[in-house]
Write an enzyme that holds these catalytic residues in place. Structure first.
Site, PDB file in Angstrom:
ATOM      1  N   THR A 127       0.832  -1.208   0.000  1.00  0.00           N
ATOM      2  CA  THR A 127       0.000   0.000   0.000  1.00  0.00           C
ATOM      3  C   THR A 127       0.865   1.256   0.000  1.00  0.00           C
ATOM      4  O   THR A 127       1.999   1.230   0.499  1.00  0.00           O
ATOM      5  CB  THR A 127      -0.917   0.003   1.252  1.00  0.00           C
ATOM      6  OG1 THR A 127      -1.413   1.314   1.480  1.00  0.00           O
ATOM      7  CG2 THR A 127      -0.158  -0.406   2.513  1.00  0.00           C
ATOM      8  N   ASP A 128       0.300   2.352  -0.499  1.00  0.00           N
ATOM      9  CA  ASP A 128       1.047   3.620  -0.462  1.00  0.00           C
ATOM     10  C   ASP A 128       1.208   4.131   0.977  1.00  0.00           C
ATOM     11  O   ASP A 128       2.044   4.995   1.244  1.00  0.00           O
ATOM     12  CB  ASP A 128       0.378   4.688  -1.349  1.00  0.00           C
ATOM     13  CG  ASP A 128      -1.028   5.085  -0.890  1.00  0.00           C
ATOM     14  OD1 ASP A 128      -1.572   4.450   0.046  1.00  0.00           O
ATOM     15  OD2 ASP A 128      -1.580   6.038  -1.468  1.00  0.00           O
ATOM     16  N   GLU A 129       0.426   3.566   1.913  1.00  0.00           N
ATOM     17  CA  GLU A 129       0.512   4.042   3.302  1.00  0.00           C
ATOM     18  C   GLU A 129       1.864   3.728   3.939  1.00  0.00           C
ATOM     19  O   GLU A 129       2.208   4.290   4.975  1.00  0.00           O
ATOM     20  CB  GLU A 129      -0.640   3.475   4.141  1.00  0.00           C
ATOM     21  CG  GLU A 129      -1.988   3.913   3.589  1.00  0.00           C
ATOM     22  CD  GLU A 129      -3.154   3.637   4.517  1.00  0.00           C
ATOM     23  OE1 GLU A 129      -2.976   3.658   5.737  1.00  0.00           O
ATOM     24  OE2 GLU A 129      -4.260   3.423   3.992  1.00  0.00           O
ATOM     25  N   TYR A 151      -1.159  -0.318  11.218  1.00  0.00           N
ATOM     26  CA  TYR A 151      -1.477  -1.030   9.963  1.00  0.00           C
ATOM     27  C   TYR A 151      -0.363  -0.821   8.950  1.00  0.00           C
ATOM     28  O   TYR A 151       0.192  -1.776   8.390  1.00  0.00           O
ATOM     29  CB  TYR A 151      -2.820  -0.541   9.389  1.00  0.00           C
ATOM     30  CG  TYR A 151      -2.987  -0.826   7.906  1.00  0.00           C
ATOM     31  CD1 TYR A 151      -3.158  -2.138   7.446  1.00  0.00           C
ATOM     32  CD2 TYR A 151      -2.959   0.210   6.958  1.00  0.00           C
ATOM     33  CE1 TYR A 151      -3.291  -2.407   6.082  1.00  0.00           C
ATOM     34  CE2 TYR A 151      -3.095  -0.063   5.604  1.00  0.00           C
ATOM     35  CZ  TYR A 151      -3.258  -1.371   5.163  1.00  0.00           C
ATOM     36  OH  TYR A 151      -3.382  -1.636   3.821  1.00  0.00           O
ATOM     37  N   LYS A 155       2.357  -3.423   7.239  1.00  0.00           N
ATOM     38  CA  LYS A 155       2.457  -3.605   5.781  1.00  0.00           C
ATOM     39  C   LYS A 155       3.881  -3.295   5.315  1.00  0.00           C
ATOM     40  O   LYS A 155       4.418  -3.973   4.434  1.00  0.00           O
ATOM     41  CB  LYS A 155       1.456  -2.703   5.048  1.00  0.00           C
ATOM     42  CG  LYS A 155       0.000  -3.092   5.190  1.00  0.00           C
ATOM     43  CD  LYS A 155      -0.344  -4.459   4.599  1.00  0.00           C
ATOM     44  CE  LYS A 155      -0.237  -4.487   3.087  1.00  0.00           C
ATOM     45  NZ  LYS A 155      -0.676  -5.800   2.543  1.00  0.00           N
TER      46      LYS A 155
END
Ligand code: NAD
Length: 327
Positions: A127-129, A151, A155
């Site tokens: 994810t870009d997060e 989270y 990731k």
């Protein structure tokens, strides 16, 4: 070709599985899919109902942390597409333990199995997060990882583990880092389906903080097209950002949803901000566009209206999920 799709009963994994089996992903027509999914609160077989009768489809209920189950199910596949994860930031703020278990230990278990079984290809859906938050400009794939929520940190850890299995063991793995997705079959705790389903029930929508947090919204079909490209043409050890949708503040998004649902501003309920709430995400998609020919295809307004319509027509899908969701 036989694909092993972890988390294929969830939002993005089920969209990907349906697109493969419906022949909607170029180059993957006729491919067989095994969905491996633990059916946690966010995974449901109803997401796969429309393809359950396909001869190309098989479902295995199992946990990616379970070494024996993964080894038994993964043998004789040509590629892993790894979606399975705990995916909701708010849940990770409340309790991050399961995020580390599933996202980190689960991914490591899967990587070991892929290595031991000589699985030729591995795509990790990140994810870009993992990049953190950016006030201006966009991240490219060389950006250091600075995750802010538990989270995103879990990731990032799994993303880096995948990289390490490429560098250390030569596993033929690629990583995708995508922006926020919207689409059908999205669990009704995430902002877009939560707001739509609340509005369809004449309930207020909880808007975090000042509403100025910005997200880049991409239709799930475009994410799946990007993953299919990376699966087939992505370089070993390479990372690909996927995005290029529409950047919107949460307030602007809320107004679009109010309009689509035929409701006014009185339905907005301002609530305290999420702890550690990232201000803005924005990915630079030059690499995947240039190297793999990716470009998003779904117009945001049309896509969003279709999604609202889908939730209108599919109460039987979301009502039981929302009732039993205990955040
Ligand atoms: P989701 O929560 O809808 O689906 C997750 C699926 O994984 C569920 O079917 C669940 O049952 C399964 N699962 C969870 N733990 C498992 C375990 N231990 N073993 C086997 N299966 C398990 O999530 P999603 O939104 O579809 O996200 C899928 C992937 O895409 C995640 O890895 C997420 O980090 C990533 N991603 C999501 C977005 C987004 O906007 N939703 C954006 C970028 C990346």
């Amino acid at each position: 070709m036989k694909l092993f799709v972890t988390g294929g009963a969830g939002f993005i994994g089920s969209n990907f599985t349906r697109m493969v089996l419906n022949g909607q992903l170029s180059g993957l027509e006729g491919v067989e899919v095994t969905v491996f999914d633990a059916l946690t609160y966010s995974g449901t077989l109803s997401n796969l109902e429309s393809v359950a009768g396909s001869e190309q489809f098989r479902f295995v209920e199992g946990d990616i942390r379970d070494r024996e189950a993964v080894n038994a199910a993964l043998a004789r596949h040509d590629a892993v597409v790894h979606f399975a994860a705990e995916s909701h930031v708010d849940r990770s703020v409340k309790d991050s333990r399961i995020f580390v278990d599933t996202n980190v230990v689960g991914t490591q278990t899967l990587l070991d199995a892929a290595l031991a079984l000589n699985i030729p290809r591995f795509v990790h859906v990140s994810t870009d997060e993992v990049y953190g938050s950016i006030d201006e400009g966009s991240w490219d794939e060389a950006e250091p990882l600075l995750p802010n929520s538990p989270y995103a940190a879990s990731k990032a850890a799994s993303d880096l583990l995948v990289r390490s299995y490429f560098v250390t063991h030569g596993l033929n793995a690629s990583i995708t880092r995508c922006s926020n997705n919207y689409g059908t079959h999205h669990f009704p705790e995430k902002v877009i389906p939560l707001f739509i389903t609340n509005l369809l029930d004449d309930l207020p929508v909880p808007l975090y903080g000042d509403g100025k947090n910005i997200r880049d919204w991409l239709h799930v079909d475009d994410h799946c097209r990007g993953i299919a490209l990376v699966l087939q043409q992505g370089g070993a050890g390479d990372v690909y950002n996927i995005g290029g949708g529409t950047e919107l503040s949460n307030t602007a998004l809320t107004h679009l949803l109010l309009e689509a649902a035929g409701k006014d501003e009185s339905f907005i309920s301002h609530v305290a901000d999420r702890k550690g709430h990232d201000r803005r995400y924005s990915v630079d998609i030059a690499k995947i566009s240039r190297e793999l020919g990716y470009s998003p295809q779904v117009d945001f307004t049309a896509g969003l209206n279709d999604v609202v319509q889908w939730y209108r027509e599919n109460r039987a899908w979301w009502e039981p999920l929302k009732e039993h969701s205990s955040l």
